[in-house]
Design a protein around this motif. Sequence first.
Motif, PDB file in Angstrom:
ATOM      1  N   LEU A 264       6.991  13.711  -7.575  1.00 40.73           N
ATOM      2  CA  LEU A 264       7.154  13.382  -6.280  1.00 40.73           C
ATOM      3  C   LEU A 264       6.016  13.123  -5.298  1.00 40.73           C
ATOM      4  CD1 LEU A 264      10.891  14.000  -5.006  1.00 40.73           C
ATOM      5  CD2 LEU A 264      10.028  11.620  -5.309  1.00 40.73           C
ATOM      6  N   LYS A 265       5.219  12.405  -4.580  1.00 41.69           N
ATOM      7  CA  LYS A 265       3.849  12.254  -4.243  1.00 41.69           C
ATOM      8  C   LYS A 265       4.250  11.268  -3.504  1.00 41.69           C
ATOM      9  CE  LYS A 265       1.715  11.198  -8.334  1.00 41.69           C
ATOM     10  NZ  LYS A 265       0.628  12.028  -9.166  1.00 41.69           N
ATOM     11  N   PRO A 266       2.839  11.104  -2.194  1.00 41.46           N
ATOM     12  CA  PRO A 266       2.486   9.824  -1.480  1.00 41.46           C
ATOM     13  C   PRO A 266       1.780   8.666  -2.024  1.00 41.46           C
ATOM     14  CG  PRO A 266       1.592  11.831  -0.349  1.00 41.46           C
ATOM     15  CD  PRO A 266       1.859  11.894  -2.181  1.00 41.46           C
ATOM     16  N   GLU A 267       1.498   8.998  -3.476  1.00 41.56           N
ATOM     17  CA  GLU A 267       0.833   7.868  -3.846  1.00 41.56           C
ATOM     18  C   GLU A 267       2.077   7.418  -5.387  1.00 41.56           C
ATOM     19  OE1 GLU A 267      -2.274  11.164  -4.948  1.00 41.56           O
ATOM     20  OE2 GLU A 267       0.069  11.244  -3.825  1.00 41.56           O
TER      21      GLU A 267
ATOM     22  N   LEU B 117      10.829   4.101  -4.488  1.00 39.31           N
ATOM     23  CA  LEU B 117       9.667   4.882  -4.832  1.00 39.31           C
ATOM     24  C   LEU B 117       9.506   4.133  -6.471  1.00 39.31           C
ATOM     25  CD1 LEU B 117       9.578   7.989  -5.587  1.00 39.31           C
ATOM     26  CD2 LEU B 117      12.394   8.155  -6.247  1.00 39.31           C
ATOM     27  N   ILE B 118       8.079   4.989  -7.016  1.00 41.85           N
ATOM     28  CA  ILE B 118       8.196   3.707  -7.880  1.00 41.85           C
ATOM     29  C   ILE B 118       7.839   4.885  -8.835  1.00 41.85           C
ATOM     30  CG2 ILE B 118       6.724   2.445  -7.271  1.00 41.85           C
ATOM     31  CD1 ILE B 118       4.077   3.018  -7.712  1.00 41.85           C
ATOM     32  N   ASP B 119       6.997   4.751 -10.357  1.00 43.91           N
ATOM     33  CA  ASP B 119       6.521   6.028 -11.185  1.00 43.91           C
ATOM     34  C   ASP B 119       7.642   6.619 -11.918  1.00 43.91           C
ATOM     35  OD1 ASP B 119       5.087   6.875 -13.273  1.00 43.91           O
ATOM     36  OD2 ASP B 119       3.189   7.778 -11.992  1.00 43.91           O
TER      37      ASP B 119
ATOM     38  N   GLY C 167       1.096  -1.777  -0.964  1.00 40.68           N
ATOM     39  CA  GLY C 167       0.130  -0.514   0.203  1.00 40.68           C
ATOM     40  C   GLY C 167       0.769   1.547  -0.246  1.00 40.68           C
ATOM     41  N   GLU C 168       0.256   1.932   0.032  1.00 41.04           N
ATOM     42  CA  GLU C 168       0.671   3.190  -0.131  1.00 41.04           C
ATOM     43  C   GLU C 168       1.146   3.965   1.327  1.00 41.04           C
ATOM     44  OE1 GLU C 168      -2.047   6.048  -1.956  1.00 41.04           O
ATOM     45  OE2 GLU C 168      -2.188   5.391  -3.676  1.00 41.04           O
ATOM     46  N   LEU C 169       2.090   5.396   1.208  1.00 35.30           N
ATOM     47  CA  LEU C 169       2.847   5.446   2.641  1.00 35.30           C
ATOM     48  C   LEU C 169       1.982   5.974   3.585  1.00 35.30           C
ATOM     49  CD1 LEU C 169       4.841   6.548   4.281  1.00 35.30           C
ATOM     50  CD2 LEU C 169       5.328   8.565   2.752  1.00 35.30           C
ATOM     51  N   PHE C 170       1.407   6.931   2.931  1.00 32.79           N
ATOM     52  CA  PHE C 170      -0.012   7.739   3.894  1.00 32.79           C
ATOM     53  C   PHE C 170      -1.108   6.385   4.457  1.00 32.79           C
ATOM     54  CE2 PHE C 170       0.449  12.195   3.312  1.00 32.79           C
ATOM     55  CZ  PHE C 170       1.690  12.527   3.025  1.00 32.79           C
TER      56      PHE C 170
END
Length: 495
Positions: free
Chosen positions: A174-177, A192-194, A133-136
């Motif tokens: 760069l963003k939580p998603e 880190l992806i995308d 899952g995502e960070l947040f």
Amino acid sequence: MGNCCAPVRTNEVENVSTKDLLTSSVHDSKTFVLNPADFIQISTLPITKDYELGETLGSGSFGEVCIGTHLPTGMKRAVKAIYINESNQKEIDKLSKEVSILKALDHPNIIRIFEVFRNQSKLYIITELCTGGELFERIQKSRRFGENQAAKYMLDIVSAIMHCHNQDIVHRDLKPENLLFESNDPDAKLKLIDFGTSRFVPPEKRLSKAIGTCYYMAPEILTSTYNKQIDVWSLGVILFIMLSGHVPFAGKNDQEIFARIKGAPLTFGHQSWQHVTEEAKILLRKMLDKNPNTRYTIEQVFNDNWLQTRGLSKVPDKELEAESLQRLSCFRTHSKLQTAIYVFIVSQLLDNSHFDKLREVFMSVDKNGDGFLSTDEIMKAVEHFDFRINPQEILKQCDTDKNGLINYSEFLTATVNKTKAYCRINLKNAFKRFDKNDDGQIDIEELRESLGASACESIVKKMIDEADANKDGKIDFDEFVEHMNKYSQEISENV
């Protein structure tokens, strides 16, 4: 692909050269230089030959992401299927950039790419699968979350971005998603992806295209040209949200958000900041400095006292670190073919369960967080344990790409449990990958194709000669295994 919500700016072109997708640097024919990226090539064979495509994880106008089972190993991987238009060269070049960037990166906190397939309508990028899952999302589910945990997560992300910047790569979105945990394990690594909007940007070059996700965009993106400092700003926004639960510059719409990013001062007036230390706020002021010339660099962020003291509350077991350094010093490959097979198995066939503790050791020894082990860092680790080991000898044995440093893949190749990693089943899968026409033999053309740009004809011929016991100009599987056994006592029947 990144979600863009940026203002359109016309008549602006990014003035930046890109690295070619399928070639690496030309190597001296006298030196065998091997990089795991050389094994990542575009295949025009049907993807279903090697993968069973399963559950769709997400889809959009670009294509879809699904789970793919790697048939030779049974490993679950992420398959990003992107629609391509054969007549649209710009579109193909953009995808080529993403692949070349992923090939250039080798870090514990960056998504690992395995291979690429292409047909007339789709490009398939195969990467490791992150299921945690995502960070947040994880932060929201955790019962207790404080500055130490925030710093630990941020240290992982900062280390990944510092590795990117050292390769002249700016992420730009760069963003939580785009920060995923590799599994649901409480100690799972962030990845880190995308890299769909990422670019190679040499120090003398600047970008001009306004791109990114609105809340995380640096002010210079909206007003002028920019460089890799925009990533530091985005990380500052992510840290701000982790510590307070809200964004630093909010607004009713994109235009209001952009106006505040450009002109509003950074404040800590919300009650959620009452229990956050001043040291954390000082770091945020440095990261969210509107002037990119005085904003902290990624190296300064990494070395910040708050991040280091809070983020390193968990350190690897000293006995494990000592054991890994001993393995590093004892690592030997006695033939060029053996070196190639070892690197291939570690970079293409092993899942993260083989590396869990080794990653912690690598990052502990990598004091400056750049994703490489230098002679000085190895020397300090050796002195800490009072080993009688020559760091230069370690570099000589483990530095397969001959750049004077030990990268993450080289470290894993030397320190992984060899009985499990280099077992007969993995040798069989490596042999099948090199045996392109499935005739049970590897000839010089198949080996050259498998190695990509790693070796010239004379080097490839020498590798064939090393294992070709019956001198027919080819290597069958028995010769292949016999050659590997000749130099290693660790090869077993273990799965």
